[in-house]
Structure formats: structure tokens, C-alpha cells
Design an enzyme around this catalytic site. Structure first.
Site: not given
Length: 215
Positions: A80, A143, A167
Site C-alpha cells: 500500500e 486495514c 495486503h
């Protein structure tokens, strides 16, 4: 001894397992180049997850924090880039909370960028034959909540510590309950996370290569 904190989540959304914890728990007490890996499980609950994360950071005093989460439907290891300051839950968390359009940190900045060399990590994982990519959104569920809270903590109080969020796809045993959904073996995820840690510890300045989508 330097330590790395890596976290995974408990199952949520009706799943029997969460691949993040199934893999991460295998890494507890692993030694990598003189660095000890410490694994902790986080609850899938707004607020409670950050409390558990902050307690773990205080206990472990890590040089690197990697939070890992399930992204069912994604085929790659996705690292991310950014976390945004909003909770907008499509489903309730494991305590029944379902915040909508709520800030994670009151008066906090709109977003935080990762503190990881994400493009170098993606390149290293791909070179090992494992699909990986940069992700531009961590969602607006727990998350993203954890990623934003982690980066807020590091920017405010632990500026020398690296940290971010990765992820991972479903495991094959989950994908059988989701026809057509991609999956990745636990062994491949484990190798990818070990590479991610190694690269994050070694690289101070990320690679200047493309990693963005067209749309």
C-alpha cells in the site's frame, strides 16, 4: 538486538481463517540477518486494533513495522502506498461497529504516505516469481484504519521507524468458498513477506520506477 514487528488480523466477514495471521504467526521469533521478527495478532475492530498495535510497538520497540491484511479478490501481494483519514465500513467489524465517514484521527492530516521502499519491495518480490504490485488504496475498513493509525504514530513519535501495510490474497482453502477468486499459497506469501522485510531494512531510498495505474 533489532526487532521487526509484523502483525496479522483475526478472521472477519464470516471467514474461518485470516491469511494474514495464518502466515504471520509462522514468522514469530524468526531471525533474519541478526534481526528478530515478532508477530502479533490484531483484532478486526475499529479502535481496538490500534490499541493493540500501539501496545505491541511499545513492547517490541521495533525498527520496522509491517501490518498485513487480507484482500480477498486481489491476485497479487499488494504493497500500500497511502492511508486516508476516514473510516467508512461496508460491513460491521467483529465488535459490531460500522462507522461511516468518520475520521480516524480528529484533526489529523487527510492522508499519510507509506514509510516503506514500496517499489523496491515489489521488484524484489516479482524477481522471486511471486506476483506483486503497488496498491493506491488500502480501502476504508480496518486495514486502512490500522495503516493510518500506524503512520500517524510513527510520524508523531517514532520518526526513525519504518512502517507500512501489505495486503495479501486469499489462501487456496478460502478461495474454494469464493468461486473465481484468486488465491496464493501460504508458502509464496511467506517468501514474499520475508523478502519485503529484508528489502525494507536494507533500502533507504526507493527505486524511481513506475508503479502507478492508468485508471
Amino acid at each position: 538486538m533489532r526487532r521487526v514487528l509484523i502483525t496479522g488480523f483475526e478472521p472477519f466477514g464470516g471467514e474461518r481463517i485470516n491469511p494474514s495471521w495464518e502466515v504471520v504467526k509462522q514468522m514469530n521469533d524468526l531471525m533474519m540477518g541478526g534481526v528478530r521478527i515478532v508477530a502479533r495478532q490484531l483484532p478486526c475492530a475499529f479502535g481496538e486494533a490500534l490499541t493493540a498495535l500501539n501496545t505491541a510497538i511499545d513492547d517490541v520497540q521495533p525498527v520496522l513495522v509491517l501490518a498485513i491484511g487480507q484482500a480477498g479478490g486481489r491476485a497479487d501481494i499488494t504493497i500500500e502506498r497511502v492511508a486516508i483519514n476516514v473510516d467508512d465500513a461496508r460491513i460491521p467489524d467483529n465488535l459490531g461497529n460500522q462507522p461511516v465517514d468518520q475520521p480516524i484521527i480528529q484533526e489529523g492530516p487527510a492522508a499519510y504516505f507509506t514509510r516503506l521502499p514500496i517499489k523496491a519491495m515489489v521488484q524484489g518480490i516479482r524477481e522471486a516469481g511471486i506476483p506483486a504490485s503497488v496498491s493506491q488504496t488500502a480501502g476504508t475498513y480496518v486495514c486502512n484504519h490500522v495503516m493510518y493509525g500506524l503512520l500517524h504514530r510513527l510520524n508523531q513519535f517514532n520518526n526513525e521507524v519504518k512502517g507500512g501495510f501489505i495486503h495479501i490474497p486469499y489462501l487456496p482453502e478460502q478461495a474454494v468458498d469464493h468461486p473465481g477468486a484468486p488465491s496464493m499459497s501460504a508458502q509464496s506469501v511467506l517468501v514474499a513477506l520475508e523478502l519485503a522485510i529484508s528489502i525494507a531494512l536494507q533500502i533507504e531510498h526507493d527505486l524511481h520506477i513506475t508503479g502507478g495505474p492508468v485508471h
